[in-house]
Design an enzyme around this catalytic site. Sequence first.
Site, PDB file in Angstrom:
ATOM      1  N   ARG A  93      -5.229   6.153  -7.463  1.00 27.93           N
ATOM      2  CA  ARG A  93      -4.873   7.572  -7.481  1.00 27.93           C
ATOM      3  C   ARG A  93      -4.677   8.065  -8.920  1.00 27.93           C
ATOM      4  O   ARG A  93      -5.119   9.167  -9.280  1.00 27.93           O
ATOM      5  CB  ARG A  93      -3.605   7.809  -6.654  1.00 27.93           C
ATOM      6  CG  ARG A  93      -3.802   7.525  -5.176  1.00 27.93           C
ATOM      7  CD  ARG A  93      -2.528   7.765  -4.372  1.00 27.93           C
ATOM      8  NE  ARG A  93      -2.676   7.331  -2.991  1.00 27.93           N
ATOM      9  CZ  ARG A  93      -3.199   8.079  -2.015  1.00 27.93           C
ATOM     10  NH1 ARG A  93      -3.599   9.309  -2.281  1.00 27.93           N
ATOM     11  NH2 ARG A  93      -3.305   7.613  -0.788  1.00 27.93           N
ATOM     12  N   LEU A 153       0.883  -1.168   0.000  1.00 27.77           N
ATOM     13  CA  LEU A 153       0.000   0.000   0.000  1.00 27.77           C
ATOM     14  C   LEU A 153       0.915   1.211   0.000  1.00 27.77           C
ATOM     15  O   LEU A 153       1.928   1.222   0.712  1.00 27.77           O
ATOM     16  CB  LEU A 153      -0.871   0.030   1.263  1.00 27.77           C
ATOM     17  CG  LEU A 153      -2.186  -0.735   1.275  1.00 27.77           C
ATOM     18  CD1 LEU A 153      -2.791  -0.673   2.675  1.00 27.77           C
ATOM     19  CD2 LEU A 153      -3.170  -0.186   0.259  1.00 27.77           C
ATOM     20  N   ASP A 154       0.590   2.246  -0.782  1.00 30.47           N
ATOM     21  CA  ASP A 154       1.477   3.401  -0.779  1.00 30.47           C
ATOM     22  C   ASP A 154       1.436   4.092   0.580  1.00 30.47           C
ATOM     23  O   ASP A 154       0.538   3.871   1.395  1.00 30.47           O
ATOM     24  CB  ASP A 154       1.164   4.365  -1.933  1.00 30.47           C
ATOM     25  CG  ASP A 154      -0.203   4.998  -1.838  1.00 30.47           C
ATOM     26  OD1 ASP A 154      -0.463   5.704  -0.853  1.00 30.47           O
ATOM     27  OD2 ASP A 154      -1.021   4.797  -2.755  1.00 30.47           O
ATOM     28  N   LYS A 155       2.422   4.911   0.821  1.00 29.02           N
ATOM     29  CA  LYS A 155       2.656   5.462   2.153  1.00 29.02           C
ATOM     30  C   LYS A 155       1.458   6.236   2.702  1.00 29.02           C
ATOM     31  O   LYS A 155       1.160   6.174   3.898  1.00 29.02           O
ATOM     32  CB  LYS A 155       3.896   6.360   2.119  1.00 29.02           C
ATOM     33  CG  LYS A 155       4.396   6.796   3.483  1.00 29.02           C
ATOM     34  CD  LYS A 155       5.749   7.485   3.374  1.00 29.02           C
ATOM     35  CE  LYS A 155       6.304   7.832   4.735  1.00 29.02           C
ATOM     36  NZ  LYS A 155       7.665   8.420   4.667  1.00 29.02           N
ATOM     37  N   SER A 185      -1.679   5.738   2.022  1.00 25.30           N
ATOM     38  CA  SER A 185      -2.886   4.919   2.124  1.00 25.30           C
ATOM     39  C   SER A 185      -2.914   4.123   3.419  1.00 25.30           C
ATOM     40  O   SER A 185      -1.886   3.886   4.054  1.00 25.30           O
ATOM     41  CB  SER A 185      -2.982   3.967   0.931  1.00 25.30           C
ATOM     42  OG  SER A 185      -3.078   4.687  -0.276  1.00 25.30           O
TER      43      SER A 185
END
Length: 227
Positions: free
Chosen positions: A186, A102-104, A106
């Site tokens: 995104r 998961l990106d930072k 999120s």
Amino acid sequence: MADSISLNKFVAGTGICSRREADRWIEAGRLSINGTVAVKGNRVEPGDHVTLDGRPIGEQPPPVYLAFHKPAGVTSTTDPKDPDNLIDFLNYPQRIFPVGRLDKASTGLLLLTNDGDIVNEVLRVENNHEKEYIVTVDKPITDRFIQRMAGGLPILGTRTRSCEVERLATRTFRIVLTQGLNRQIRRMCEFLGYRVLTLKRIRIMKIELGDLPVGHYREMDTFLNHF
């Protein structure tokens, strides 16, 4: 040879990496069997001594399967050079690594394990494993937005797969993906002129985040029965 296993499977089974990473180590000449530098196709037999950069690789530890509620600001990496890395945050007593990421910015469900075989199984794109998210954007969602998100959009040199999208509130929607392009949701929103404010993953396959508190994890017997 009946009891032998491939070198990459043996290494992944120790919980230090995935099979793919083990293959890279073999190609780089970092793995040895009984003092001889390993090559692709080597197998490990009972009693063999396997080393990584000259250091012995231990026997397979008990399998660990975690469902973790990742907070915003934690990076989905095991790299100790990243001050916000996942492993330091969790401080789990065994070596584990994330299944996907998961990106930072999120939040939500992230799976972790020491089972290298399961990583390959879960991440194979062709398995079409569902991942469900709740997303809030910066302006009201239109019917056209829902239709275009669901129908597929051109990003990163490809077109996203058709997916399930449902409006939940004026600026919030639910989306179910079966692929994992980099920052996919995104980028899809940006393509349509929207900016994501919050993004939370609530399900991977049949594994649900549920009421797991932010920053906490729960241990599971396996991931296999959730495919």
